[in-house]
Each structure stands twice: as C-alpha cells, then as structure tokens.
Design an enzyme around this catalytic site. Sequence first.
Site, PDB file in Angstrom:
ATOM      1  N   ASP A 434       4.519  11.638   5.023  1.00 47.15           N
ATOM      2  CA  ASP A 434       4.537  10.236   4.665  1.00 47.15           C
ATOM      3  C   ASP A 434       3.929   9.476   5.840  1.00 47.15           C
ATOM      4  OD1 ASP A 434       5.338   7.822   3.485  1.00 47.15           O
ATOM      5  OD2 ASP A 434       7.051   7.774   4.830  1.00 47.15           O
ATOM      6  N   THR A 436       4.295   5.676   6.601  1.00 47.29           N
ATOM      7  CA  THR A 436       5.090   4.614   7.198  1.00 47.29           C
ATOM      8  C   THR A 436       6.447   5.147   7.642  1.00 47.29           C
ATOM      9  OG1 THR A 436       4.043   3.223   5.613  1.00 47.29           O
ATOM     10  CG2 THR A 436       5.838   2.265   6.866  1.00 47.29           C
ATOM     11  N   ASP A 730      -0.765   3.439   1.111  1.00 47.63           N
ATOM     12  CA  ASP A 730      -1.749   2.518   1.662  1.00 47.63           C
ATOM     13  C   ASP A 730      -3.041   2.475   0.881  1.00 47.63           C
ATOM     14  OD1 ASP A 730      -0.160   1.762   3.631  1.00 47.63           O
ATOM     15  OD2 ASP A 730      -1.186   2.816   5.247  1.00 47.63           O
ATOM     16  N   ARG A 839      -2.405   5.454  -1.903  1.00 46.96           N
ATOM     17  CA  ARG A 839      -1.956   4.799  -3.119  1.00 46.96           C
ATOM     18  C   ARG A 839      -1.234   5.754  -4.037  1.00 46.96           C
ATOM     19  NH1 ARG A 839      -2.311  -0.734  -3.288  1.00 46.96           N
ATOM     20  NH2 ARG A 839      -4.377  -1.536  -2.864  1.00 46.96           N
TER      21      ARG A 839
END
Lengths: 1233, 345
Positions: A434, A436, A730, A839
């Site tokens: 991941d 973030t 993102d 995304r």
Amino acid sequence: MSGWERVRTSSSSSSRSPHGMGSNAFRELPNRIPSSRTIQLGRVQPQAPGHRTVFCNDRDANLPVRFKGNSISTTKYNVFTFLPKALFEQFRRVANLYFLTISILSTTPISPVSPITNVAPLSLVLLISLMKEAFEDSKRFQNDLAVNNNLIDVLQDQKWVSMPWKRVQVGDVIRVKQDGFFPADLLCLASTNPDGVCYIETSNLDGETNLKIRKALEKTWDYLTPEKASEFKGEVQCEQPNNSLYTFTGNLIFQKQTLPLSPNQLLLRGCSLRNTEYVVGVVIFTGQETKVMMNTMNVPSKRSTLERKLDKLILALFATLFVMCLLGAIGSGIFVSNKYFYLRPNAGDEGSGQFNPGNRLLVITLTMFTLITLYSSIIPISLYVSIEMIKFIQCTQFINKDLRMYHSETNTPALARTSNLNEELGQVEYIFSDKTGTLTRNLMEFFKCSIGGEIYGNGITEIERGLAERNGIKIQENRSANVVQEKGFNFDDARLMRGAWRNEPNPDSCKEFFRCLAICHTVLPEGDESPEKIRYQAASPDEAALVIAAKNFGFFFYRRTPTSIYVRESHVEKMGKIQDVSYEILNVLEFNSTRKRQSVVCRHPDGRLVLYCKGADSVIYERLADGYNDIKKVTRNHLERFGSSGLRTLCLAYKELPPDLYESWNEKFIHAKSSLRDREKKLDEVAELVENGLVLIGCTAIEDKLQEGVPTTIETLQRAGIKIWVLTGDKVETAINIAYACNLINNEMKQFVISSETDVIREAEERGDQVEIAHVIKEEVKRELKNCLEEAQSCLSSLSGPKLALVIDGKCLMYALDPSLRVMLLNLSLNCHAVVCCRVSPLQKAQVTSLVKKGARKITLSIGDGANDVSMIQAAHVGVGISGLEGMQAVMASDFAIAQFRYLADLLLVHGRWSYLRICKVVTYFFYKNLTFTLIQFWFTFQTGFSGQRFYDDWFQSLYNVIFTALPVIMVGLFDKDVSASLSVKYPELYMEGIRNVFFKWRVVAIWAFFSVYQSLILYYFVSTASLTAKNSAGLTFGVWDVSTLAFTCVVITVNLRFLMICNSITKWHIISVGGSILSWFIFAFIYCAIIGKGNTYFVIYDLMSTIYFYLSIIFVPVVALFGDFVYQGIQRWFFPYDYQIVQETHRHEVEGTSRARLLEIENQLTPAEARSYAISQLPREISKHTGFAFDSPGYESFFASQLGVYAPQKAWDVARRASAKTKPKVHRKNDS
Amino acid sequence: MASSGSGSAGSADAATARKHTKRPKYSKFTQQELPACKPILTPRAVISSFLIVSVFFIPIGVACLLASNDVVEIIDRYDSDCIPENFKNNKVGYIQSSIDKTCNRTLNVTKHMKSPIYVYYELDNFYQNHRRYVKSRNDDQLRDPKKGDSTEFCKPEDLSGGRAIVPCGLIAWSLFNDTYSFSRENNMLAVNKKGISWKSDREHKFGKDVFPKNFQNSSLIGGARLNESIPLSEQEDLIVWMRTAALPTFRKLYGRIEVDLNAGDQIHVTLKNYYNTYSFNGKKMLVLSTTTWLGGKNNFLGIAYLSVGGLCFFLAMAFTIIYFIKPRQLGDPSYLSWNRSPGGQ
C-alpha cells in the site's frame, strides 16, 4: 422495518415508579405489555430480529428477555471439553492419527514391538501439544477472569455500588470514572463536563490514540448524581448486537418522547474515558454482544508453502514405507518354510499363522502389518511438534523482541501474530505494498497553494528533488530565515505571510481562501487559546494542516462552540489590527467517501450566508458555477503540477446563499437529518441540492512525506530479488512519482503505462454509453497489453535489456483482470521489475495479489496499514500490517505487524531468511535421522528371514526421537545462523536462495536420502558383520541384543555428530545439546540395562563396554558413516559454493563487530533522546487515518468495491467526524423552538 | 483483538509511562547474538581432517590386524562329512534315525596355540534371530523358581501334558546337542565347560534354584536334553544357546581347552552328530581358536581401519594436489551467483 415504525410511534411507558428495582416489577409488567414490548401472557416471544428493547434502570423488566451477561470468555476449552476437544484437534493431524493407528496395531500379536514403542512417543508429543494448548487457554482464562472481575460502580438503591464487571446487566445504570474502561457498550446519559460531552480513547478498538468526543442527549444531561440517576426511567430501542463499530441506530423513549440515538451517544467496551471526571451510562450490550467482542475475528490460519511441501515429503515417506513393507512381506512369503523345524511353523498355536507356509497370502498380509508397525519410526512423529515449538520461540523470542524492529517513537515492537509463517518470510518473491501510511508517512504538511490563479509556496518536494537529481540538476535550497516551521506547516512564501497577501493581485480571493481554511472543517481546538499553545484535534492530519495553515496566515481558529466558530483574524482591514470574529455555523455537510467533499454553511457577522466547500478536484469542478474559465484552467494546471510533485491537492470553493433559498433548503436538511432510515443517503442527497454553482477560490497542496528509509529499503529488497508492486488509490502521475521517490522506478527502466486516460477512452466516456465504454476500454487494454508484452519479450531476449516497470490504473486493471486477459497481464507483470497499480480498489488489491499467488505460484507478501488493505493482506501468503499509528484493522488481519516499512528488510532478510534456513535444516535433518534409523531396521529384516524381528529394544526405539536426538535439532531451529544479521542485510542477494527454495528441493532431500542409505548400510553391516567371532579375550560372542545395542549406540553418536555438520554456527548450546544427547543415551542405557530391563537387554551395555571391540566400533562407525557426507560437503563447498558460504568466507575473520558495537549503545534504559521522543509520543496527537480528500481517495475505492459487490469497511474517520461535528444540539434546539 | 484489548483494559496497570514501554529487553538470546564459533569447511580444514583421520586410523588398523593375525583358528566343517555314504541322499533321514551318530575328525594344528583354546560350534542358515524364535522364551521362568508356571510367549513349547515346561519356548527346545571330545596322541584333552557364558546371564538371568522340568518330554524332540538335577544357572550350554545370535550365521562357545597346542599336533575329535541342520541345509562347523585383547580372529576390523585411513590419506593428497592446481580463493566475491551472472536471474 415495521417494527421501527411501531417503535417510533409507541408512547413510552416511562410512567413507572421511580424506585422500580425490586418487587414491584411484576406488578408493572402487565402495564408494559401493550406498549412497545411484545410479550404475550408471560411467554417471552423471541425479539424481532430488527431490534432489542432495553429498560433502563430496571433489572426485573429486562429479566424475561434473558440478555446475555457481561462476563466474557475467550477460551477455547473448559475443564470438561478440554480433553476431547483438544485431542480431537491433535488427531486431525495425519501424523498423529497414523501413530494412533500404529499404536493400536502394536497391541496385537502381529506387532513385533511392544505398544510402548509407539505409545510413548505419541503420548509425549500429545502431552506437549496439550500442555501448550492448556497453557495458552489458561492464559486466556486468567485474562478473562481479570477482566470479568474488574470493579465498576452500578447504581443500586440510589447508591453507587461497586461490583465486578461480570455482574453488570443490560439496562443497569453505571458510572465510569476518569481513565476507566467501559465494561460494556453504554448509552451515555450524563457527563461531568458541560454540555454532556465526554472524551474517550479508542486505541484498544482501532488503534487511534487521539481522543474522540461522545455527547449525551441534552435531555439526559442532569442524571448525574445517584439520586437523580435512579429516577431515570427510559426505554432504549436499538439495533440488535452487531459488529459494526461505527454505526448505531436506536431511539431512547423517555418522558414520552422518542429521541433518536446515534453512535455519538454510544460508549463502546474497550474504550476508556479521558479528560472527564465521570460519566453515567446505561448498559445496552453486554459481554459477548458488545461490538468489540463481536469484532473478534479469527484470523484465517495460513499454512506456509514449506509446510505444504513437507506434507508431500511425509507422503513420500509413506510411499517409501509402503514399498519397504511390501518388499519385506513378499520376502517373508517366500521365506516361510517347514524346513525350519526349530521355528515350528505349523505348530498351530496362535500367532503361528503368520509363519505357516500353508497359507502364504496370509503370511504376506500379516507381515505387511507387522512391518508397518516395525518401520513406523520412518515417519518422524515429533517433527511437527518440534517445528511448532521452534516457530513459536522464533516468533515470541526473536521477532517480537528484536530491537532492530522496535520503533521507539511509537513504542511499537514487531509482532508476529501467527507462528505458522516464519519460514514463508524467507521465500517471498512479490511484495504488494500500500502507499499511504506504508511507504509514505501520512504526515501532512501544508506545502503550497494556488489562490486565484497564482501559485504560492517555494518548497521543493522530495520527488521534485529526486527528479532534478535524476536530470542532473543540483537544487540549492535557500529558505528564508524567518520561515515558520511547525508540524503540519512547511510553507515558505513571503508573499502570503505576515499579511503580505493584501498586496497581492487578488486579496479578496486570498481572504476567502483563508476563511475557507479556517471555517470549513471539523477540527476541535484544545488547550490554551493562543496560537502557540493551541492543539487541534482533527480526524485527519491534512485537515489539521489546513487549519494550522490558516492560523499562520492570520486566520486563527481558536474556539468552537456548538453553534459558532471563532476566528481571530489579523490584518483584515488594516495592518496590525486583530479582530475576533465569530461565524455562526448553520450546517455542516460532512465528508464521506462518496461525497469526497465537505461543506459548511455559516453566517458571517454581517449576516451574509456563505457556503464554504472543499474537496477533491473532480467533485468540485463538477459543481462550479459557469464562467471563470480562466481561473479554472489555470488552477487545473496547478493541480496537475502539484499532483506530479507528489502533493495532495484539495480545491476550495464558496458560494453565497440567499436567505430564502437557504431556509427552504434547511428544512429539507433537518428532515433528512432526523430520518431514521437511510439517514446518510438522504443527507447526501440534500447536500447535493445546495452544493452547486460554487465559485472556485483556489487549491491547496499538502505534502505527504515518505516514511523513513523507504527508498533504501526498497532498493535492498529489490536487490534481494523481490519484486515490489505498489497498489495505491493515487492518480497515475502521483503514483509514478512516489515510485520514483521510493527508488522503485528509475530512469534506466523501461516503463509501460496502461492508463484509462487516453483519448480513445475519454471520447468513449464522453459519449456516455456504459456498454460502449466497457467495450472500448477492454479492447484498448487488450491492445496495450499485447504491445507491452511483445516489447517486454524483445527486451528480455536481448541480453542486457533494461529492467521493466509497469504502471496500470484501476479502471484498466478491472478489465485486465478479466479471465481472458489475465494470463497476458500476468506474463507481462511477472517480467517487470516493478509494478505500480494506481486508482485501485481494495478488492482489486486482493485480486492482483491472488493473481500472482495463484497464477504464478509465487510467494506473495502484502503490506498495508489501513482498512482498505485488509483484503489484500488476507489474500497474500503473508500479510504484514503497519502498526503503531494507524487503525488496527490491517494489523488485526495481518500475520505480522511492524511499525515501519523499513523493518520489512529485517523481517524478510534476517528473520525470514534465517527461519527458512533453520526450518529447512530441521525438516531435512528429521527426515535423515529417522530414515537412517529405520533403514538399519530394514536391512536387519533381510537377515531375520523377513520375520519382522525388531532390531532395537522397545525403549531405545521409543526414546530415540524424543530424547536421544530431540534437543539438537531444536537448537538448529533456534540458533543456526549462516551469516550475521548485518551481513544478511548487506548482501540482500543471499535472500534469493530462499526464493529459489535452494534448501528444500527434492534434490536436497534426495541427497540426504542417499547419504541416509549409505550411513545405514555402514552402520548395520559393519556392526553386524563383525559379530561372528569372539569379541573379548574370554572368547565370548555377542548375541542379537549386544549387536543391536552397539548399533544403536553408533546411530545415536553418528546422528548427533551429523547434526554438528549441518550447523553454520556452533554455540555452547549446540555442544551441550549434542553432548547431552549422547550422554543421555549412555546414562539411560546404564540405568535401563542394570535395573529396569531384566529382559533381553539386561546388562548388555556393560558386557559391551567390557570389550575393546565396542570402543573401536564407536570410533570407526561414525567416522566412516559421516565420511561420505564430509566428502560431499567439502566438494560442494570447494567447487560449487552457495552464496552464503562465500559471504561467510569473505567475513570469516570478522567478529560480529558491527552488532557488538550496536549492542553497547542499546541498553535497557532509554537514552534521553528516546525518553523525550517517547514522552512526545505519549502526548495526545493528531494521528489518524488519512483522509480521502486528495487523490488517494478511499471513496474511489469503496465506489469500485460497491460496484463489484464488495463491502468496503467504513473508515474510522467518518465516525470521528460525526463525533466532532456539533450540529446535533442545534437541530434539537430548532426542533424545540 | 477483543481479548487482548479488554485484557489490557483489565490489568489497567497504573504503572508509570516509563515502565509502560514495550521496548524489548536486550538479551543475547533474543537478539540472536549468542557467541558462536563458525566452523568453515575450508579446503585446508578438509585436508587436515582427512590427514588426522588417516593418522589415527592407520595405526589402529595395523594394531588390529596384528592382533588378529596372532589368533590361530582351526575351522572344520563336518556336517556333510559325518554322514555315512549310504545316507548321503537322505541326510534328514539319517539325522532323525537312531543310528549311532559318532563321527571322528582329525584337526591339524599348523601353528602354536596358546591356552586357553576356545572351542566353538558354528551354525549357518540358522535363524536364531527369527521373530518367532527370539520371543519364544520366558525370562521370568528362567530366573525365578516361583514363576515356573509362567510360560507366556513360549508357545508352542509351553506345556507338556498340561504341565509347564522349564525352560519353555522354542529356543530352549532347539538346544544344540552335538558333543565333542578331543584327544591328542591318545591323551584326552579336557574341555572346560565352566565360564563359557556371559557372567551377567549366568548370575542374573538363569536362576540358581531353577531346575529343568518336563523338558523334551513331548514326542517332538528339538535338541539336547537337560539334566534335571542341575540348576539352570549351571547349564552353561543352555545359557550360551539362549543368548540368541544376531545373524543366521553364528558361533557359540562350547568350551575351553586349557593346554597349549603345538604346531604339528594332530587333534582327534570324537563328535556326536546329533543336531539336525540338514532339514534347512545348515552348515555345522567346529572351530578352535585362541584370542587376543581384541577377541577372536577378525581381520575385518583391521582392514576396515586401514583402508579408511588409507583412503583418507589418499584423499588428503588428492585434495592437496587440487588445491595447488586449482586453488579457490576463500571468499572470492566473483563466486557469488549474482556476480557470476550479471542481472541476477
């Protein structure tokens, strides 16, 4: 649902007597029947599945419903179920079941061995396993006991009576004091704080350490004292127990009014009370029905790949066993004959059937069983229990206690949540990460902004710096000396600071911009109302960053009341003038993941009604008023620029509301707000009505800092042959830039980008036909994939082709994961060094993971920190959660939890690699020692007329695995180190040996098997061949038990010495265990032969030891037996060295210097710096979930997930927002007035 | 989650924040930094261990061989020669008949044999280690006069006419019954049959007051009879026989001749060829042997030691040569796989 209607319309039966604790309950019962409860003539009707009714402060009234008690039990067993249940668990293992069968077989006369041979090891193994289970369960039990016996104040007879938690019942009114834990799920009635507010900490629930606010309904604020509280008679109608931590719907029927309840009034078990003297609450859910208990999820147990391969090995051993038995049985069929008169084969006594040549088929069949019991030792019974023990210690002692993986800032050590997967960590080939919170720090700093088409902020992001460096530009950073540095604010531009913005071309925009920042949020100020001392409690760090930014720009938000926000505005009209302005907050349109925006309607002091809105660019642009195209375009450009620098952007907009329009809208809003069904959806719809025609002010850019050490860690892992995929929500550009910043992609790599942002797709999307869009995208993706694949193959076929990187976005991925394209995607991505998926939804994360896991059969690891990573973490072979800061969902689903991404290097390269190496050695060594032991027996069978005569004494055989060779193998499982930890990290390439599974291939097993055969032949034939002639000077010869005891001695010595040959490092424990094992054999033999066994082996060891021959044998046999292995090892190392062996040699003269030096600095005491950082970490902080404001939007993810029918868990920050939004009282007041 | 959550809630320790730290305690064990020696099997180590082994083994081998060569052993296979010509085709018939089984053999002593000279009989293809055979005895009965009736495991030789056989079981039943007497130049050579069994057997496994009972009473007679007035602990032939052999070829001690035999002596053996090995084509041999510190004649051990020592020496030399011809530098990074093939995979 109809139940709910009834609930709402029914009149409350709160006219009960105020002291209704005791005998008057029965009298009252009939009264209540026609009311909301559906009890008919004393018979309890099962509650409608929709809701439960709780009578507050009235135990007897609640009695008929039989709510569960508040005691909890997390134990697996109780005293009575322990034995059957635990034994059942044990016998679900094939090996144990097998040994049970063998043990039963060995009680029959066909068995050559006494039952003890198989029963003893089996019971020992079972005993150890059961003891472990019992130990773990008793710990759980004691835990439960301690929890259940905590004391809490319960209201009884107008007094607070202290009583244990377990005696708390549904409906009780209880008091929780400051820092106390809530014993059950409570409805908050009153708090000592003004406004019925209390603060709770939910870190046990979701790991968030910031305080949340809960607020009692205004009507119940007074019930604070025991006298008053005992008068409280209400009826709570609420949902049935469920595991959703962040939702709660219900009504309080009280004083003939129906008051809606929300999570805002709910105090969950597991949370604790902070900053509040005490609160009074009504128990709603107890014990196992509390939300936290309902959330206890059983981590699906994963088995490691190595263990599955081990099963195959065991299967192969079964096959070997079968072949051996078959050979022996056929041999016996041929051997039996009447000519051996001394055997009296046809004597007709019981047991002679097996030797009666009259029925050779029977002979073969019976001998088959005989031999199976005889050779049962080929299956290493103690293998599983040993491995379990080793792995358990590896986890609890090594991984959990590794100081290198301890993060002092968050006070978080690493945590192995399962002990099944240690060695899997040593074979990981794909990491799915991941972004973030995992790669990035989730520390948001206000970095840049664009106001009215002008960019402000001089900072350079790490990504830009990296980009510049890649292009060979050296960037000099000259920061102005008087720059304001604050956590959350890293902005440097003199044009905006200290009121200078008034001289900018568009000061009005600036003003609105700053106001928007200061007003449109749900942040709570805490502490002193001065700019220096104030602390902001925000649900997300970037929200706090925005408010801090506003503060630094001169719009200091310092106080929030339920109705107003107070902002200390400086330099509004005139330099130096400071003005406290209060804005009346009329409505808060909250943020959620589908809306991706947040609005506040406020009344300026001059009476203007203004709606401020901030949100993701996509949603804001859709709702802008026509016109202002210039600024829209410029700002759009700026947004893209910020995005490509890796910044998180947010658009700000506002709108003036005409009063009449507002009033009509507000009615709808209030209506939606008080609706019980689909409240959220209705609110969203209403919000949509007002959030349009907005005027764009500008946008903000917040820097999302990388976690410490991420680029180096990624580089190290890549050198280790691990391919890293970043799966993020993102935008493509942001993701690529983060990938660059993390060193994941560099300019030497060839990038393939498959994005849905192409003209063809955009055109199709503009036409708007869903079917067509799908078709176009699919074709496009297919074409792209094909092209990329061809190109990739040509790159790979050329010798020094560039490394490849693939970037794909979620929309394309959705189609690429289609079964028809999946293979292509897999082929392409497996050839890529790095893959970035942007995304993507949580479901897609899981899909990608299982694509590689199942499609490529590679070992995968997922690492993430948030709830959106849970599916991915569970899908991968190994799930790693980032613990410490974020919520606990990822950690609860993970197999290992670490505090920082960089610890992954230690976890994989050090612990994983060692564990893999060790377990491989343990398994192969187990295999070897049992095979050797059994083969000797097998060779003997040939010389006993295939009768199945045992070679070893029963006790010797049964203790072989559990005593004489048990300990050393555990030592290797714990202590073996090929190279030190620092070298493991220094030479990450060593890890590739694990990926290639070098140490547990069939070839390795075959080599062990070969030498096992060799050794067993040496051991058996040497010892037995020499048995013919006299063995001492008195001319006495050996009998069968002398020979077997000699052979057994040789086996024990050989096998234990062989163990020393597999060790890379030999500690004193190795020596002790090996020496101890051999010694234990002799001691056992001395005692056993002298005292216990008056049978065959009586005195044998003493007779043996009186001969020189014995000593010559035990020197010779082990040496010759190990000769083969030694030559093999020598040649292997000399001519075909493993990488680790080269590294060992390179550093052979080095003492583990680096680590020693490190040792000295690591003491048990905290250093002052650490103490300080620890103290800081203990302060309440603005730590929370990342928000979905910017591009890393969970909303996007859940949107996809909901389309695909996957439930996206609700994020904690939603609750936090709801908790901190202060609109409720306002609504009530409006209602009242 | 819940349990741990509420667990910590329960303990709710009022410890100070300082104590609350979860920092693991340092110990060499948990940090996996236990002092250890790291043996590396360098070429030098390989060569020197080979040398060490050869240095130790060759002398031991020589000593063993010398000892073994000191042993003088006379082996005489008599099973086929002791069958009269007319029974050559019906050996089993002969052995089961009641014809006189006396057979005379002459042994030539080729080398001086120092007393004591051990007399063995050697049987071949006799499965004393057969499962049915090995377990067919009852140790309690042999040791304890009170347990004379326990005949567990002894079937089918457990009872005779309903009474327990002592010693029961197939082993005792099939007791070897050939007898030998020796003479040199018409002088009888006394055979001492005392002390031919292991002391442990004699003193602990066979009772001093256990006497044979009902032994060889049934129609089927397996072998020797026992004198019922002599306790089992003194029936040393039985004791020797009952220490079952490990392999189908075995020697058992018959007695000792306690005078020296000189080279050139001719020993006349008068033997009673009673024992039936003809059913299963077993061989019978008479062995006279001296012993040394190592035991009987056994070249195997010496040869094994010598050859392994020699092999190690040879390997040490070979490796040394390879070491000089094709030295491998220790820790040469060019051996690392990722350096050998650039690009990793």
